[in-house]
Write a protein that holds these residues in place. Structure first.
Motif, mmCIF file in Angstrom:
data_model
loop_
_atom_site.group_PDB
_atom_site.id
_atom_site.type_symbol
_atom_site.label_atom_id
_atom_site.label_comp_id
_atom_site.label_asym_id
_atom_site.label_seq_id
_atom_site.Cartn_x
_atom_site.Cartn_y
_atom_site.Cartn_z
ATOM 1 N N UNK A 183 -67.662 -20.769 4.059
ATOM 2 C CA UNK A 183 -68.029 -19.871 5.151
ATOM 3 C C UNK A 183 -66.789 -19.338 5.864
ATOM 4 N N UNK A 184 -65.814 -20.195 6.093
ATOM 5 C CA UNK A 184 -64.594 -19.738 6.757
ATOM 6 C C UNK A 184 -63.789 -18.811 5.849
ATOM 7 N N UNK A 185 -63.790 -19.078 4.545
ATOM 8 C CA UNK A 185 -63.130 -18.177 3.604
ATOM 9 C C UNK A 185 -63.746 -16.780 3.698
ATOM 10 N N UNK A 186 -65.051 -16.716 3.754
ATOM 11 C CA UNK A 186 -65.716 -15.423 3.864
ATOM 12 C C UNK A 186 -65.374 -14.727 5.169
ATOM 13 N N UNK A 187 -65.217 -15.508 6.237
ATOM 14 C CA UNK A 187 -64.823 -14.903 7.513
ATOM 15 C C UNK A 187 -63.397 -14.378 7.442
ATOM 16 N N UNK A 188 -62.516 -15.103 6.772
ATOM 17 C CA UNK A 188 -61.148 -14.615 6.592
ATOM 18 C C UNK A 188 -61.133 -13.350 5.730
ATOM 19 N N UNK A 189 -61.970 -13.324 4.705
ATOM 20 C CA UNK A 189 -62.035 -12.153 3.828
ATOM 21 C C UNK A 189 -62.466 -10.903 4.591
ATOM 22 N N UNK A 190 -63.413 -11.058 5.469
ATOM 23 C CA UNK A 190 -64.024 -9.910 6.143
ATOM 24 C C UNK A 190 -63.525 -9.717 7.568
ATOM 25 N N UNK A 191 -62.476 -10.443 7.959
ATOM 26 C CA UNK A 191 -62.041 -10.354 9.357
ATOM 27 C C UNK A 191 -61.629 -8.925 9.709
ATOM 28 N N UNK A 192 -61.957 -8.572 10.933
ATOM 29 C CA UNK A 192 -61.549 -7.264 11.441
ATOM 30 C C UNK A 192 -60.029 -7.239 11.552
ATOM 31 N N UNK A 193 -59.416 -6.149 11.088
ATOM 32 C CA UNK A 193 -57.965 -6.042 11.073
ATOM 33 C C UNK A 193 -57.432 -4.921 11.960
ATOM 34 N N UNK A 194 -58.244 -3.966 12.304
ATOM 35 C CA UNK A 194 -57.772 -2.832 13.082
ATOM 36 C C UNK A 194 -58.248 -2.953 14.526
ATOM 37 N N UNK A 195 -57.300 -2.893 15.452
ATOM 38 C CA UNK A 195 -57.572 -3.000 16.879
ATOM 39 C C UNK A 195 -56.708 -1.975 17.606
ATOM 40 N N UNK A 196 -57.234 -1.438 18.690
ATOM 41 C CA UNK A 196 -56.443 -0.540 19.498
ATOM 42 C C UNK A 196 -55.198 -1.214 20.037
ATOM 43 N N UNK A 197 -55.324 -2.478 20.387
ATOM 44 C CA UNK A 197 -54.203 -3.280 20.859
ATOM 45 C C UNK A 197 -54.002 -4.429 19.882
ATOM 46 N N UNK A 198 -52.855 -4.502 19.198
ATOM 47 C CA UNK A 198 -52.636 -5.599 18.249
ATOM 48 C C UNK A 198 -52.792 -6.976 18.863
ATOM 49 N N UNK A 199 -52.575 -7.113 20.171
ATOM 50 C CA UNK A 199 -52.766 -8.408 20.821
ATOM 51 C C UNK A 199 -54.169 -8.927 20.571
ATOM 52 N N UNK A 200 -55.146 -8.036 20.606
ATOM 53 C CA UNK A 200 -56.529 -8.444 20.344
ATOM 54 C C UNK A 200 -56.698 -8.883 18.896
ATOM 55 N N UNK A 201 -55.988 -8.229 17.976
ATOM 56 C CA UNK A 201 -56.072 -8.600 16.562
ATOM 57 C C UNK A 201 -55.507 -9.981 16.308
ATOM 58 N N UNK A 202 -54.367 -10.290 16.923
ATOM 59 C CA UNK A 202 -53.791 -11.622 16.752
ATOM 60 C C UNK A 202 -54.671 -12.687 17.387
ATOM 61 N N UNK A 203 -55.210 -12.415 18.564
ATOM 62 C CA UNK A 203 -56.095 -13.393 19.215
ATOM 63 C C UNK A 203 -57.347 -13.637 18.383
ATOM 64 N N UNK A 204 -57.890 -12.581 17.797
ATOM 65 C CA UNK A 204 -59.084 -12.727 16.968
ATOM 66 C C UNK A 204 -58.782 -13.566 15.731
ATOM 67 N N UNK A 205 -57.658 -13.273 15.049
ATOM 68 C CA UNK A 205 -57.288 -14.055 13.869
ATOM 69 C C UNK A 205 -57.051 -15.513 14.240
ATOM 70 N N UNK A 206 -56.377 -15.752 15.353
ATOM 71 C CA UNK A 206 -56.113 -17.126 15.787
ATOM 72 C C UNK A 206 -57.411 -17.857 16.130
ATOM 73 N N UNK A 207 -58.374 -17.140 16.680
ATOM 74 C CA UNK A 207 -59.685 -17.747 16.952
ATOM 75 C C UNK A 207 -60.346 -18.189 15.646
ATOM 76 N N UNK A 208 -60.293 -17.348 14.619
ATOM 77 C CA UNK A 208 -60.880 -17.716 13.321
ATOM 78 C C UNK A 208 -60.153 -18.921 12.718
ATOM 79 N N UNK A 209 -58.824 -18.925 12.831
ATOM 80 C CA UNK A 209 -58.033 -20.034 12.290
ATOM 81 C C UNK A 209 -58.385 -21.334 12.996
ATOM 82 N N UNK A 210 -58.454 -21.314 14.310
ATOM 83 C CA UNK A 210 -58.756 -22.524 15.072
ATOM 84 C C UNK A 210 -60.159 -23.035 14.780
#
Length: 461
Positions: A183-210
């Motif tokens: 399930x987490x692999x699928x979330x990593x595969x489909x994670x949103x990558x485009x954000x108006x502010x990259x800070x939001x993109x890094x926070x989102x990826x870190x949330x998935x990782x945690x």
């Protein structure tokens, strides 16, 4: 050409070739291949069909519990590892397979073996017509699975699949944790990558990782995250697609990966490193290319997973001697090669994807075979006895108009460059062909400086 050097604080990471250990491992492997026809045939197929060497796919070698062999192992730089289940020798100064000691006997003789690493064990067995003949050990989707193909003349051939696990005794994994990993692999595969502010993109990826860490642990999470990163990079790179298809014809996948390269703008480099450290990476050597080159790199390693990252960023001369990975970097008035790539395409950790994956090959064979498949290579940037490296020709990506307009308005590119980027796009990613010898674990310092310069989008605009 500018000389590249490691930071003075990184003396412990000045890797050297290990010819004695390489000769020892080569002798062991050659002896096993001579006695095992199927292993020899597989090695020949790897070279002919994928441009790779058998040694590029070794997970480990099994050696008999012979006192003289153990002594020789120690003499060439191997050390007894802290593996509780069995005796294992590991080499920390070079890239060599672990040596697992076996007391198993067949007809009174101690046995040996070769273990080949693959991404998906079931696919390998299916492709080689073994799926209905062999029952793997370990649950499908788990962290560690093995299959004994056969044993000939006291040499066993094993196929191994790993996901964030470096041991040799089968770990007990519940069906729930295996399902969570998928399930987490699928979330990593489909994670949103485009954000108006990259800070939001890094926070989102870190949330998935945690979230993945909490359920399946940091090492399994790192393995699944990087499998998804390779998929995303491959979806945007024809050379990768061609080579992956060739390797999949033998059911191997990308198990021969050497390192993954991310390019980062200065503003987000701190966040890139923090995200990688969340995945269990530790900083290794730091590179800088001197006052004129304008860039540096932090190498990171996730030892349990066998993952290595090269993280590139523009740097000023007064920053290269410090720990730039853990100090936020301010904006500069000019863009170097790395910063311009990010300004054109986005952060490699987010929408752009990796700049390149480097995998291990037979250098000449791989480049010749890729050329036959209409995948051209750039001139080698490393040609040493123990390290050879070259990029495939870059994959050209379209560049968004608003990115070009912003760069032009900020005087970061010329009108002529802007016109060409609009018309032709800009180089985005590569596959890197690498061949290592003598277990050399490092990188060619001067060659990296050269290839960074040769991949600057302004050279073609």
């Amino acid at each position: 050409m500018t000389s590249l050097a490691t930071s003075r604080t990184d003396k412990s990471f000045q890797w050297l070739p290990q010819p004695a250990a390489a000769a020892f491992v080569d002798r062991l492997l050659a002896g096993y291949v001579e006695r095992h026809p199927r292993l020899r045939e597989l090695g020949n197929e790897m070279l002919a069909q994928t441009g790779t060497r058998l040694v590029d796919w070794l997970d480990h070698l099994v050696i008999p519990s012979d006192d003289s062999l153990a002594v020789e192992t120690l003499h060439v730089g191997y050390e007894v590892a802290d593996d509780l289940e069995t005796t294992v020798f590991r080499h920390v100064e070079g890239m060599f397979p672990p040596l697992v000691v076996s007391d198993r006997r067949l007809h009174g003789e101690l046995t040996a073996g070769v273990a080949i690493k693959v991404e998906r064990l079931d696919q390998f067995l299916q492709i080689h017509g073994l799926a209905d003949k062999i029952v793997p050990t370990g649950a499908a989707g788990g962290k560690f699975r093995t299959a004994l193909v056969d044993a000939i003349d006291h040499v066993s051939l094993w196929i191994v699949e790993r996901h964030g696990f470096a041991g040799f005794a089968l770990p007990l994994e519940s069906a729930e944790r295996i399902a969570a990993a998928e399930a987490h692999f699928q979330q990593f595969q489909s994670r949103r990558r485009e954000f108006g502010d990259p800070a939001d993109g890094f926070l989102y990826a870190q949330h998935l990782i945690q979230a993945a860490q909490r359920e399946i642990g940091v090492d399994w999470a790192a393995d699944r995250f990087f499998a998804a990163e390779r998929e995303y990079w491959q979806s945007r790179n024809r050379a990768a697609q061609v080579q992956y298809a060739r390797q999949q014809r033998l059911g191997l996948g990308w198990a021969n990966h050497d390192h993954h390269t991310f390019r980062s703008s200065r503003r987000w480099f701190f966040d890139l490193i923090a995200s990688l450290e969340l995945l269990g990476f530790q900083c290794r050597e730091r590179f800088y290319a001197g006052r004129e080159a304008g860039w540096g790199a932090q190498v990171l390693e996730q030892r349990t997973c066998g993952l290595c990252v090269f993280a590139d960023v523009d740097l000023s001369p007064d920053e290269v001697a410090g720990d730039f990975a853990h100090q936020p970097l301010g904006e500069r008035g000019v863009l170097g090669t790395v910063g311009l790539w990010c300004a054109l395409h986005g952060e490699a950790f987010l929408e752009a994807g990796m700049h390149h994956l480097e995998a291990q090959f037979s250098f000449d064979s791989a480049r010749e075979q890729l050329q036959q498949a209409d995948v051209k290579s750039m001139a080698p940037f490393t040609d040493l006895p123990y390290l050879r490296q070259a990029f495939t020709a870059g994959e050209r990506w379209p560049v968004r108009t608003q990115r070009i307009d912003r760069l032009l308005a900020d005087s970061k590119i010329t009108p002529e460059q802007a016109h060409k980027f609009r018309r032709e796009g800009a180089i985005g990613s590569h596959l890197e062909v690498l061949e290592r010898g003598d277990g050399y674990k490092g990188f060619n310092q001067t060659g990296i400086s050269d290839i960074i310069g040769r991949t600057d989008p302004r050279r073609e605009a």
